[in-house]
Design a protein around this motif. Structure first.
Motif, short mmCIF file in Angstrom:
data_model
loop_
_atom_site.label_atom_id
_atom_site.label_comp_id
_atom_site.label_asym_id
_atom_site.label_seq_id
_atom_site.Cartn_x
_atom_site.Cartn_y
_atom_site.Cartn_z
N ASN A 45 89.09 8.08 20.18
CA ASN A 45 89.64 7.65 19.10
C ASN A 45 89.39 8.17 17.70
O ASN A 45 89.85 7.94 16.62
N GLY A 46 88.19 8.94 17.68
CA GLY A 46 87.70 9.62 16.57
C GLY A 46 87.03 8.63 15.63
O GLY A 46 87.02 8.97 14.29
N THR A 47 86.50 7.59 15.73
CA THR A 47 86.07 6.54 14.59
C THR A 47 84.65 6.70 14.82
O THR A 47 83.84 7.31 15.88
N ASN A 48 83.85 6.49 13.79
CA ASN A 48 82.74 6.52 13.54
C ASN A 48 81.81 5.49 13.69
O ASN A 48 82.13 4.31 13.06
N ASN A 49 80.66 5.30 14.68
CA ASN A 49 79.91 3.97 14.73
C ASN A 49 79.15 3.65 13.43
O ASN A 49 78.92 2.40 13.19
N ASP A 50 79.02 4.48 12.62
CA ASP A 50 78.31 4.13 11.13
C ASP A 50 79.42 3.75 10.26
O ASP A 50 79.84 5.05 9.45
N GLU A 51 79.73 2.78 9.76
CA GLU A 51 80.81 2.53 8.83
C GLU A 51 80.30 3.13 7.44
O GLU A 51 81.32 3.19 6.80
N ASN A 52 79.07 3.15 7.42
CA ASN A 52 78.98 3.68 5.89
C ASN A 52 78.96 5.26 5.80
O ASN A 52 78.85 5.63 4.77
N GLN A 53 79.01 5.99 6.81
CA GLN A 53 79.00 7.18 6.70
C GLN A 53 80.45 7.94 6.76
O GLN A 53 81.06 8.12 7.90
N THR A 54 80.88 7.87 5.48
CA THR A 54 82.26 8.36 5.52
C THR A 54 82.34 9.28 4.14
O THR A 54 81.59 9.21 3.21
N GLY A 55 83.46 10.01 4.08
CA GLY A 55 83.94 10.70 2.73
C GLY A 55 83.10 12.12 3.08
O GLY A 55 82.82 12.66 3.91
N LYS A 56 83.08 12.59 1.74
CA LYS A 56 82.72 14.15 1.73
C LYS A 56 81.13 14.30 1.92
O LYS A 56 80.55 13.52 1.16
N VAL A 57 80.75 15.25 2.74
CA VAL A 57 79.27 15.35 2.89
C VAL A 57 79.23 16.91 2.82
O VAL A 57 79.96 17.63 2.92
N GLU A 58 77.94 17.34 2.64
CA GLU A 58 77.68 18.71 2.88
C GLU A 58 77.35 19.14 4.19
O GLU A 58 77.35 18.50 5.13
N LEU A 59 78.02 20.54 4.58
CA LEU A 59 78.02 21.05 5.88
C LEU A 59 76.87 20.93 6.38
O LEU A 59 76.67 20.36 7.68
N GLU A 60 75.89 21.34 5.90
CA GLU A 60 74.34 21.22 6.40
C GLU A 60 73.80 19.95 6.65
O GLU A 60 72.80 19.82 7.43
N SER A 61 74.33 18.68 6.46
CA SER A 61 74.02 17.44 6.81
C SER A 61 74.59 16.94 8.26
O SER A 61 74.36 15.83 8.42
N ILE A 62 75.49 17.64 8.79
CA ILE A 62 76.05 17.32 10.07
C ILE A 62 75.20 17.73 11.16
O ILE A 62 74.94 18.98 11.18
N GLU A 63 75.11 16.98 12.02
CA GLU A 63 74.46 17.50 13.52
C GLU A 63 74.98 18.96 14.21
O GLU A 63 76.33 18.91 14.40
N ARG A 64 74.12 19.65 14.40
CA ARG A 64 74.41 20.63 15.29
C ARG A 64 75.60 21.60 14.59
O ARG A 64 76.28 22.26 15.21
N VAL A 65 75.48 21.88 13.33
CA VAL A 65 76.49 22.77 12.54
C VAL A 65 75.55 23.45 11.74
O VAL A 65 74.81 22.88 10.76
N TYR A 66 75.80 24.60 11.77
CA TYR A 66 75.24 25.73 10.93
C TYR A 66 76.19 26.55 10.00
O TYR A 66 77.41 26.67 10.52
N SER A 67 75.69 27.21 8.96
CA SER A 67 76.54 27.82 8.23
C SER A 67 75.79 29.36 8.23
O SER A 67 74.41 29.46 8.04
N TYR A 68 76.31 30.31 7.87
CA TYR A 68 75.94 31.93 7.72
C TYR A 68 76.73 32.71 6.89
O TYR A 68 78.03 32.53 6.85
N GLU A 69 76.21 33.21 6.19
CA GLU A 69 76.81 34.17 5.04
C GLU A 69 76.38 35.53 5.21
O GLU A 69 75.04 35.81 5.42
N TYR A 70 77.26 36.53 5.06
CA TYR A 70 76.94 37.92 5.20
C TYR A 70 77.59 38.64 4.01
O TYR A 70 78.88 38.62 4.01
N GLU A 71 77.14 39.32 3.17
CA GLU A 71 77.55 40.21 2.15
C GLU A 71 77.15 41.58 2.32
O GLU A 71 75.88 42.06 2.35
N GLY A 72 78.14 42.52 2.54
CA GLY A 72 77.76 44.24 2.76
C GLY A 72 78.82 44.61 4.03
O GLY A 72 79.71 44.16 4.19
N ASP A 73 78.02 45.46 4.63
CA ASP A 73 78.62 46.33 5.64
C ASP A 73 77.91 45.77 6.82
O ASP A 73 76.91 46.18 7.14
N TYR A 74 78.74 45.33 7.81
CA TYR A 74 78.21 44.75 9.21
C TYR A 74 78.80 45.64 10.24
O TYR A 74 78.46 45.29 11.35
#
Length: 367
Positions: free
Chosen positions: A25-54
């Protein structure tokens, strides 16, 4: 082509910050953890940036048709920075059957224009958001699945598999994304094991995921993307059939399928995991199959809104079509749902069927 490149890798080994909700059902067990968050605060989610010629042009010129060969090529390119023997022991391309969903509509929200939504359904594992600014192409944000190339599940940065190496390899394995011109594309399984192996003379070979990278970098519209695809010999990864959902700011929305090694293009606003080409000779799955159920759910949501949908309505349509409800054993979930708004140059992510918490990524932003 510039030879100078600049790395910006933004990763964090992330701690658990919220309890995941039910896959059904996509519900969250922690009712207090809602709304917008930083990507880096989410479990097992990473971000990567590359500028230039790859090195995209060099990979196209190399005519690589096998995904493992591509990984070996990329590791070899990076051998000056990383010990290739240890890396090669830990990188192995693998295939797992998947079910996904794509939907496009007019954006009835504040940004206006068009809006695109995408579910990526797979066994639960790490996700990576990739932000690229190539020297000779369009800026884009895309999403990838590290377990496609990392031998052990739930990869996190380590000495022999550092974030820069995995992120660099996954530049060539985007599964969905949008570029600065508002062109959107995602890969979905098409429903059978017909492998695409095109062999026309005078064309370069390209693999499914490399084609997504190429189109994100080079296409400003669906028409341009279709024109570019016709210049290549397509080779599907993993020996099964895939199709591409594509859309742009003009309102054009299509599925590209390969049947008997011929490229077929069909207008559609919704794509799941069965063929949509009319008179294709392919069997339509039984109405009880979840690809049909998910397709009907997303299509019904669009019809109910007359295809004028707010970001929240797209989110709700993705939630209604999410995978966990069809797999109560937890074997498959929707690892990410992404809402793409080209006018706002914004992507809103929901992870692991938690639709109460979201992270936003913007094209044009720098860390």
């Amino acid at each position: 082509m510039k030879t100078t490149k600049k790395f910006t890798a933004a990763f964090a080994a992330l701690a658990l910050v919220f309890a995941l909700g039910s896959c059904a059902n996509g519900t969250n067990n922690d009712e207090n953890q809602t709304g917008k968050v930083e990507l880096e605060s989410i479990e097992r989610v990473y971000s990567y940036e590359y500028e230039g010629d790859y090195g995209l042009d060099a990979i196209i010129e190399a005519d690589i048709t096998d995904p493992q060969e591509l990984i070996n090529y990329l590791v070899y390119k990076l051998q000056a920075s990383y010990g290739t023997k240890e890396v090669e022991k830990s990188l192995s391309v693998k295939a797992i059957r998947a079910g996904c969903c794509s939907i496009t509509a007019n954006n009835a929200g504040n940004a206006g224009g068009k809006i695109y939504g995408r579910n990526y359904d797979y066994p639960d594992d790490t996700a990576m958001v990739i932000h690229t600014r190539p020297d000779n192409g369009y800026e884009s944000v895309s999403t990838a699945y590290p377990h496609f190339i990392v031998e052990t599940p739930n990869w996190e940065p380590s000495t022999n598999l550092p974030k820069e190496l995995i992120g660099y390899c996954l530049i060539y394995a985007p599964l969905d994304g949008m570029n600065e011109k508002g062109f959107y594309i995602s890969i979905l399984e098409a429903g059978d094991t017909e492998k695409t192996v095109q062999t026309s003379k005078g064309k370069h070979d390209i693999q499914t995921t490399v084609a997504v990278r190429y189109l994100l970098d080079k296409a400003d519209s669906v028409d341009k993307a279709l024109e570019l695809l016709k210049t290549f010999n397509m080779h599907s990864v993993f020996g099964i059939a895939y199709h591409f959902a594509m859309a742009d700011t003009t309102g054009k929305s299509v599925v590209v399928e390969y049947i008997n090694n011929e490229m077929k293009v069909t207008d559609t606003k919704v794509v799941t995991n069965h063929y949509l080409t009319p008179d294709s000779g392919k069997l339509t799955p039984d109405a009880s199959k979840n690809t049909i159920l998910r397709y009907n759910s997303a299509f019904g949501a669009g019809e109910a809104a007359n295809w004028e949908m707010t970001p929240e309505q797209i989110r709700d349509a993705l939630q209604a079509a999410s995978s966990g409800q069809y797999h109560p054993d937890g074997s498959y979930i929707t690892i990410w749902s992404a809402v793409y708004e080209p006018n706002a140059k914004k992507i809103t992510y929901y992870f692991r069927e938690n639709y109460n918490k979201y992270a936003e990524i913007n094209l044009g932003s720098k860390k």
